[in-house]
Write a protein that holds these residues in place. Structure first.
Motif, PDB file in Angstrom:
ATOM      1  N   LYS A  27       0.816  -1.215   0.000  1.00 30.29           N
ATOM      2  CA  LYS A  27       0.000   0.000   0.000  1.00 30.29           C
ATOM      3  C   LYS A  27       0.847   1.261   0.000  1.00 30.29           C
ATOM      4  CE  LYS A  27      -3.893  -2.253   0.506  1.00 30.29           C
ATOM      5  NZ  LYS A  27      -4.665  -2.629  -0.604  1.00 30.29           N
ATOM      6  N   ASN A  79      -5.993   4.605   3.187  1.00 28.76           N
ATOM      7  CA  ASN A  79      -6.700   3.593   2.406  1.00 28.76           C
ATOM      8  C   ASN A  79      -8.194   3.578   2.723  1.00 28.76           C
ATOM      9  OD1 ASN A  79      -4.534   2.603   0.864  1.00 28.76           O
ATOM     10  ND2 ASN A  79      -3.807   1.424   2.603  1.00 28.76           N
ATOM     11  N   VAL A  80      -8.562   3.793   3.970  1.00 24.58           N
ATOM     12  CA  VAL A  80      -9.991   3.861   4.336  1.00 24.58           C
ATOM     13  C   VAL A  80     -10.643   5.070   3.650  1.00 24.58           C
ATOM     14  CG1 VAL A  80     -11.565   4.341   6.267  1.00 24.58           C
ATOM     15  CG2 VAL A  80      -9.776   2.616   6.511  1.00 24.58           C
ATOM     16  N   LYS A  82      -9.608   6.562   0.891  1.00 25.34           N
ATOM     17  CA  LYS A  82      -9.656   6.311  -0.550  1.00 25.34           C
ATOM     18  C   LYS A  82     -10.811   5.392  -0.918  1.00 25.34           C
ATOM     19  CE  LYS A  82      -5.860   5.543  -2.871  1.00 25.34           C
ATOM     20  NZ  LYS A  82      -4.532   5.006  -3.232  1.00 25.34           N
ATOM     21  N   LYS A  83     -11.074   4.370  -0.087  1.00 28.23           N
ATOM     22  CA  LYS A  83     -12.179   3.455  -0.368  1.00 28.23           C
ATOM     23  C   LYS A  83     -13.520   4.136  -0.157  1.00 28.23           C
ATOM     24  CE  LYS A  83      -9.849  -0.881   0.567  1.00 28.23           C
ATOM     25  NZ  LYS A  83      -9.768  -2.066   1.430  1.00 28.23           N
ATOM     26  N   ALA A  84     -13.591   5.035   0.814  1.00 24.40           N
ATOM     27  CA  ALA A  84     -14.853   5.724   1.104  1.00 24.40           C
ATOM     28  C   ALA A  84     -15.219   6.721   0.012  1.00 24.40           C
ATOM     29  CB  ALA A  84     -14.766   6.436   2.438  1.00 24.40           C
ATOM     30  N   THR A  85     -14.222   7.255  -0.686  1.00 25.08           N
ATOM     31  CA  THR A  85     -14.501   8.259  -1.716  1.00 25.08           C
ATOM     32  C   THR A  85     -14.755   7.635  -3.087  1.00 25.08           C
ATOM     33  OG1 THR A  85     -12.130   8.568  -2.123  1.00 25.08           O
ATOM     34  CG2 THR A  85     -13.190  10.051  -0.538  1.00 25.08           C
ATOM     35  N   LYS A  86     -14.595   6.337  -3.214  1.00 21.65           N
ATOM     36  CA  LYS A  86     -14.829   5.693  -4.513  1.00 21.65           C
ATOM     37  C   LYS A  86     -16.290   5.514  -4.762  1.00 21.65           C
ATOM     38  CE  LYS A  86     -10.558   3.266  -5.268  1.00 21.65           C
ATOM     39  NZ  LYS A  86      -9.924   1.990  -5.481  1.00 21.65           N
TER      40      LYS A  86
END
Length: 86
Positions: A27, A79-80, A82-86
């Motif tokens: 990551k 990373n959390v 980034k995943k939440a904004t996808k």
């Protein structure tokens, strides 16, 4: 800050960022961003360890461990987000 202190800070940041990238299974973001993540991770690690009243030994090894813990926390949060904004 002396030149030696700056070099040590960069080396500790680079090692901590690299270790955090390895621990987080790829990551990481590359050399320069990992150095930045390692340096910021050192501050995060100091803050979190202070809240938990955990003292890791002094010296460069203690600094690398502390910075790595903070960098792992920082990479996890990135990373959390980034995943939440996808």
């Amino acid at each position: 800050m002396s030149v030696e202190g700056l070099i040590i800070l960069l080396v500790v940041g680079a090692v901590a960022g690299w270790l955090a990238g390895v621990l987080m299974k790829g990551k990481g973001f590359g050399l320069v961003p990992n150095i930045v993540i390692g340096i910021v991770g050192a501050f995060v690690g100091n803050y979190v360890m202070g809240l938990l009243n955990i003292a890791i030994g002094g010296g460069i090894v203690g600094s690398i461990i502390n910075a790595t813990i903070g960098a792992v926390i920082l990479l996890f949060l990135i990373n959390v987000i980034k995943k939440a904004t996808k």
